[in-house]
Design an enzyme around this catalytic site. Structure first.
Site, PDB file in Angstrom:
ATOM      1  N   ARG A  90       0.829  -1.221   0.000  1.00 36.72           N
ATOM      2  CA  ARG A  90       0.000   0.000   0.000  1.00 36.72           C
ATOM      3  C   ARG A  90       0.862   1.270   0.000  1.00 36.72           C
ATOM      4  NH1 ARG A  90      -3.149  -3.744  -0.709  1.00 36.72           N
ATOM      5  NH2 ARG A  90      -5.260  -3.873   0.113  1.00 36.72           N
TER       6      ARG A  90
ATOM      7  N   GLU B 292      -5.754   3.582   5.981  1.00 35.40           N
ATOM      8  CA  GLU B 292      -5.254   3.302   4.626  1.00 35.40           C
ATOM      9  C   GLU B 292      -5.583   4.444   3.657  1.00 35.40           C
ATOM     10  OE1 GLU B 292      -5.661  -0.664   2.307  1.00 35.40           O
ATOM     11  OE2 GLU B 292      -6.895   0.816   1.304  1.00 35.40           O
TER      12      GLU B 292
ATOM     13  N   SER C 136     -10.942  -1.139   2.791  1.00 32.69           N
ATOM     14  CA  SER C 136     -10.234  -1.257   4.072  1.00 32.69           C
ATOM     15  C   SER C 136      -9.942   0.134   4.603  1.00 32.69           C
ATOM     16  CB  SER C 136      -8.906  -1.979   3.880  1.00 32.69           C
ATOM     17  OG  SER C 136      -9.109  -3.263   3.373  1.00 32.69           O
TER      18      SER C 136
HETATM   19  N1  EPU Z   1     -10.758 -11.236   9.841  1.00 30.95           N
HETATM   20  C1  EPU Z   1     -11.528 -11.362  10.980  1.00 30.95           C
HETATM   21  N2  EPU Z   1     -12.575 -10.501  11.152  1.00 30.95           N
HETATM   22  C2  EPU Z   1     -12.881  -9.534  10.252  1.00 30.95           C
HETATM   23  C3  EPU Z   1     -12.088  -9.399   9.091  1.00 30.95           C
HETATM   24  C4  EPU Z   1     -11.023 -10.269   8.911  1.00 30.95           C
HETATM   25  O1  EPU Z   1     -11.269 -12.215  11.831  1.00 30.95           O
HETATM   26  O2  EPU Z   1     -13.831  -8.808  10.488  1.00 30.95           O
HETATM   27  C5  EPU Z   1      -9.646 -12.177   9.616  1.00 30.95           C
HETATM   28  C6  EPU Z   1      -9.977 -13.135   8.450  1.00 30.95           C
HETATM   29  O3  EPU Z   1     -10.679 -14.261   8.910  1.00 30.95           O
HETATM   30  C7  EPU Z   1      -8.603 -13.501   7.941  1.00 30.95           C
HETATM   31  C8  EPU Z   1      -7.794 -12.244   8.198  1.00 30.95           C
HETATM   32  O4  EPU Z   1      -8.496 -11.462   9.165  1.00 30.95           O
HETATM   33  O5  EPU Z   1      -8.047 -14.533   8.716  1.00 30.95           O
HETATM   34  C9  EPU Z   1      -7.583 -11.417   6.910  1.00 30.95           C
HETATM   35  O6  EPU Z   1      -8.870 -11.075   6.393  1.00 30.95           O
HETATM   36  P1  EPU Z   1      -9.156 -11.014   4.809  1.00 30.95           P
HETATM   37  O7  EPU Z   1      -8.564 -12.188   4.131  1.00 30.95           O
HETATM   38  O8  EPU Z   1     -10.613 -10.743   4.636  1.00 30.95           O
HETATM   39  O9  EPU Z   1      -8.314  -9.805   4.299  1.00 30.95           O
HETATM   40  P2  EPU Z   1      -7.953  -8.420   4.977  1.00 30.95           P
HETATM   41  O10 EPU Z   1      -6.572  -8.487   5.523  1.00 30.95           O
HETATM   42  O11 EPU Z   1      -9.026  -8.051   5.932  1.00 30.95           O
HETATM   43  C10 EPU Z   1      -6.876  -7.469   2.790  1.00 30.95           C
HETATM   44  C11 EPU Z   1      -6.911  -6.171   2.039  1.00 30.95           C
HETATM   45  C12 EPU Z   1      -8.193  -6.062   1.227  1.00 30.95           C
HETATM   46  C13 EPU Z   1      -8.227  -7.237   0.253  1.00 30.95           C
HETATM   47  C14 EPU Z   1      -8.174  -8.541   1.070  1.00 30.95           C
HETATM   48  C15 EPU Z   1      -8.097  -9.755   0.185  1.00 30.95           C
HETATM   49  C16 EPU Z   1      -5.642  -4.551   3.340  1.00 30.95           C
HETATM   50  C17 EPU Z   1      -5.686  -3.388   4.263  1.00 30.95           C
HETATM   51  N3  EPU Z   1      -6.811  -5.052   2.983  1.00 30.95           N
HETATM   52  O12 EPU Z   1      -7.965  -7.444   3.726  1.00 30.95           O
HETATM   53  O13 EPU Z   1      -8.126  -4.849   0.476  1.00 30.95           O
HETATM   54  O14 EPU Z   1      -9.409  -7.215  -0.524  1.00 30.95           O
HETATM   55  O15 EPU Z   1      -6.982  -8.550   1.898  1.00 30.95           O
HETATM   56  O16 EPU Z   1      -6.845  -9.793  -0.423  1.00 30.95           O
HETATM   57  O17 EPU Z   1      -4.558  -4.981   2.962  1.00 30.95           O
HETATM   58  C18 EPU Z   1      -8.762  -2.567   0.392  1.00 30.95           C
HETATM   59  O18 EPU Z   1      -7.563  -2.303   0.422  1.00 30.95           O
HETATM   60  O19 EPU Z   1      -9.648  -1.671   0.354  1.00 30.95           O
HETATM   61  C19 EPU Z   1      -9.174  -3.963   0.507  1.00 30.95           C
HETATM   62  C20 EPU Z   1     -10.445  -4.335   0.608  1.00 30.95           C
END
Ligand code: EPU
Length: 336
Positions: A163, A329, A233
């Protein structure tokens, strides 16, 4: 040259924060963009750049001139077995993903349904489902605000990180991104390692099938900004020292963690917020999304100050519980 006065930008940012631009221009060619910037210099107007508005936190008023480039050109060329996509900054990112995937081209299919314009994509090096823009980006065309001069940066010169890019650092507010060149391929190269992407697809999927699977996952978890205002995010996933990650893992063995290079581990901000019991929490006009704790939503009637108050409350709770400070972010846009 078409410069509008007193333009309401609340519909030009996906968080729908109220913002009044003193002047606004949306040039459709490089020549018009150069003329617009020259006019701003001549009049002494500070210039603020805006893309699709999906990753910005706008103030209530922006004096000077807001410029949103509307360069819509898009063409493909061939180079050494690869296909290069040349894309104007104003092209909608998701439209590009679906157009290239439908042509059987691999490279950006995992980045389907990310809101925003192509010109904004390099600023935060958009990423999802194990893929980042930096993986396919070859070059970025820029125009200098101070001179109107057009130049090219290689992907290496963009200094991409998680990012992060030079457009958030050294070149912030001094150049306009006008065109991207992406290297795509007809050779199948599915990247299905993230989450449950693989289980949703048959073997040997097409890039279009991958893009559609990504769309369906995102629609399940992430609110549609057209329906409920949000900026994806709201917090970055924090990078912490391996030592701290190991300590936290002892206390919370189920904590998602992603070791990186350089003695750092990436934690899942959504998980940290969720563990604090904040999922679904409402604070005035804003709330933590009920299906994805990393997303803050705006029900209307709020402003940036209110949103930052909600965000600070969340970051304070996470810090008190885990000793990790979350950072927003989206980019804070301030009057020049
Ligand atoms: N999780 C929870 N509770 C929640 C959300 C997530 O326990 O409410 C846990 C999930 O179960 C998982 C971990 O956190 O074990 C990661 O969650 P997820 O795979 O949904 O991805 P994220 O880290 O929350 C990132 C990006 C997203 C992108 C997804 C998929 C960032 C800040 N965010 O989210 O990007 O779509 O991975 O690759 O890096 C964006 O930047 O706007 C965005 C949506």
């Amino acid at each position: 040259m078409n410069i509008l006065n007193n333009v309401d930008l609340s519909a030009a940012n996906t968080l729908r924060l109220p913002c009044q631009a003193e002047r606004f221009a949306s040039p459709t060619t490089l020549t018009a963009l150069r003329q617009t910037l020259a006019e701003a210099r001549h009049e002494g107007w500070p210039v603020t750049l805006l893309g699709g508005g999906s990753n910005v936190l706008l103030p209530e008023a922006l004096p000077g001139l807001v410029v949103r480039p509307d360069l819509q050109q898009y063409w493909l060329s061939q180079r050494q077995g690869h296909v290069l996509a040349h894309v104007g900054a104003g092209v909608n990112w998701h439209t590009l993903v679906m157009a290239t995937a439908a042509r059987g081209l691999w490279g950006i299919e995992n980045l389907a349904l990310i809101p925003g314009s192509c010109g904004a994509a390099p600023v935060q090096n958009i990423g999802a489902y194990g893929v980042e823009l930096a993986d396919t980006l070859q070059a970025v065309q820029i125009m200098e605000l101070a001179t109107g001069r057009v130049d090219w940066l290689s992907a290496q010169e963009c200094a991409f990180g998680y990012r992060e890019s030079i457009f958030k650092g050294e070149l912030a507010s001094s150049v306009v991104i006008t065109q991207l060149v992406l290297q795509l391929s007809r050779t199948p190269a599915p990247r299905l390692g993230y989450g449950d992407l693989a289980v949703r697809l048959a073997s040997s999927p097409t890039p279009l099938a991958v893009a559609e699977a990504v769309c369906s996952i995102r629609r399940e978890k992430l609110p549609d900004p057209q329906v409920l205002a949000n900026a994806g995010s709201f917090f970055k996933n924090p990078l912490v020292a391996d030592v701290l990650a190991a300590q936290l893992l002892q206390q919370h063995p189920a904590m998602p963690n992603f070791p990186q290079q350089g003695g750092q581990t990436k934690l899942a901000a959504g998980w940290l917020i969720d563990q604090c019991g904040l999922k679904g929490m409402r604070d005035g006009a804003f709330a933590v999304h009920q299906h994805q704790a990393l997303v803050l939503v705006h029900f209307g009637g709020g402003d940036r100050q209110g949103l930052m108050k909600t965000a600070s409350y969340i970051a304070d709770q996470v810090e008190a519980r885990f000793g990790v400070r979350l950072e927003p972010e989206p980019r804070l846009i301030n009057p020049c």
